[in-house]
Design an enzyme around this catalytic site. Structure first.
Site, mmCIF file in Angstrom:
data_model
loop_
_atom_site.group_PDB
_atom_site.id
_atom_site.type_symbol
_atom_site.label_atom_id
_atom_site.label_comp_id
_atom_site.label_asym_id
_atom_site.label_seq_id
_atom_site.Cartn_x
_atom_site.Cartn_y
_atom_site.Cartn_z
ATOM 1 N N GLU A 47 0.841 -1.203 0.000
ATOM 2 C CA GLU A 47 0.000 0.000 0.000
ATOM 3 C C GLU A 47 0.872 1.247 0.000
ATOM 4 O O GLU A 47 0.627 2.201 -0.742
ATOM 5 C CB GLU A 47 -0.898 0.029 1.240
ATOM 6 N N ASP A 87 -7.252 0.624 -0.025
ATOM 7 C CA ASP A 87 -5.894 0.171 0.285
ATOM 8 C C ASP A 87 -5.483 -0.978 -0.637
ATOM 9 O O ASP A 87 -4.321 -1.053 -1.076
ATOM 10 C CB ASP A 87 -5.802 -0.293 1.737
ATOM 11 N N ASP A 96 0.888 3.898 -3.108
ATOM 12 C CA ASP A 96 0.511 5.293 -2.911
ATOM 13 C C ASP A 96 1.512 6.217 -3.589
ATOM 14 O O ASP A 96 1.136 7.201 -4.245
ATOM 15 C CB ASP A 96 0.428 5.596 -1.419
ATOM 16 N N GLU A 121 -4.300 0.352 -3.979
ATOM 17 C CA GLU A 121 -2.923 0.837 -3.921
ATOM 18 C C GLU A 121 -1.939 -0.330 -3.921
ATOM 19 O O GLU A 121 -0.905 -0.283 -4.607
ATOM 20 C CB GLU A 121 -2.710 1.687 -2.672
#
Length: 226
Positions: A43, A116, A47, A119
């Site tokens: 994650e 999440d 990001d 990502e």
């Protein structure tokens, strides 16, 4: 996982990366003795990859857009709501590995968990196929023209700018009610101009609901001015 690859339009050389991306911390905690780890590190990486691709795209595609607008547009494209929508398109909830309690509590439809997972999926693609592969996925599911047009307008900022034309006028937001179970909560927010209700909006988060309330208020005010 093969069906998820088909939805992504990308075939993994190392399919375990995608499986890792679908492993929630609740599942990892229940299988810690087996050496299972969660997707949280993915994650983090996803990001950063997403932020870079989106920022570069906006910088190149909008040469005259000021920094403030670039920041707002990027935030809208990479926010939880946007990633949640991608997860729903890919049906990531069906592939998630969740702990028993999280699964029973509706984790497969929880916006934060699905965002999440999106990502983490982007990071898995990046690690497997490099930046070009990740950028292709991001362009397909996030940077399409319809999505960019939808988020390019920050309704709260637009409403604030409109009312500030009259000195002393202010905008406020309040939570009207919450609808649905905890794992699929819908928030209803109201926008008020100088204390007078001007519009309501719904969303999976209070932030999203505030944007929709601001949009309704803008439409109402535009009708009054017409």
């Amino acid at each position: 996982m093969k069906s998820l690859e088909e939805k992504l339009g990308y075939q993994f050389k190392n399919l375990s990366l995608l499986e890792h991306a679908m492993t929630h911390s609740s599942y990892a905690n229940e299988h810690r003795s087996e050496g299972v780890t969660s997707n949280e590190r993915l994650e983090f990486l996803g990001d950063s990859v997403l932020g870079l691709v989106v920022a570069q795209h906006l910088f190149s595609s909008h040469p005259n857009m000021p920094e403030g607008e670039l920041t707002r547009t990027r935030a809208a494209l990479v926010c939880e709501e946007s990633l949640y929508e991608v997860a729903k398109v890919l049906d990531l909830g069906a592939y998630l590995k969740l702990g028993k309690g999280e699964a029973a509590g509706g984790g497969r439809t929880r916006p934060s968990i699905l965002a999440d997972a999106t990502e983490a999926t982007l990071a898995a693609v990046y690690l497997d196929g490099g930046m070009a592969a990740a950028e292709s996925i991001i362009r397909t599911f996030i940077l399409d023209k319809e999505r960019e047009k939808a988020v390019d307008r920050d309704y709260k900022t637009a409403l604030q700018e409109l009312v500030q034309r009259k000195p002393g006028v202010s905008v406020s937001y309040r939570l009207v009610r919450e609808i649905g179970p905890d794992h699929a909560r819908i928030f209803v927010m109201e926008a008020a101009v100088d204390g007078v209700p001007a519009g309501q909006g719904k969303g999976h988060t209070k932030k999203e609901a505030e944007q929709m309330a601001a949009r309704a208020a803008l439409e109402k005010l535009a009708g009054q001015r017409a």
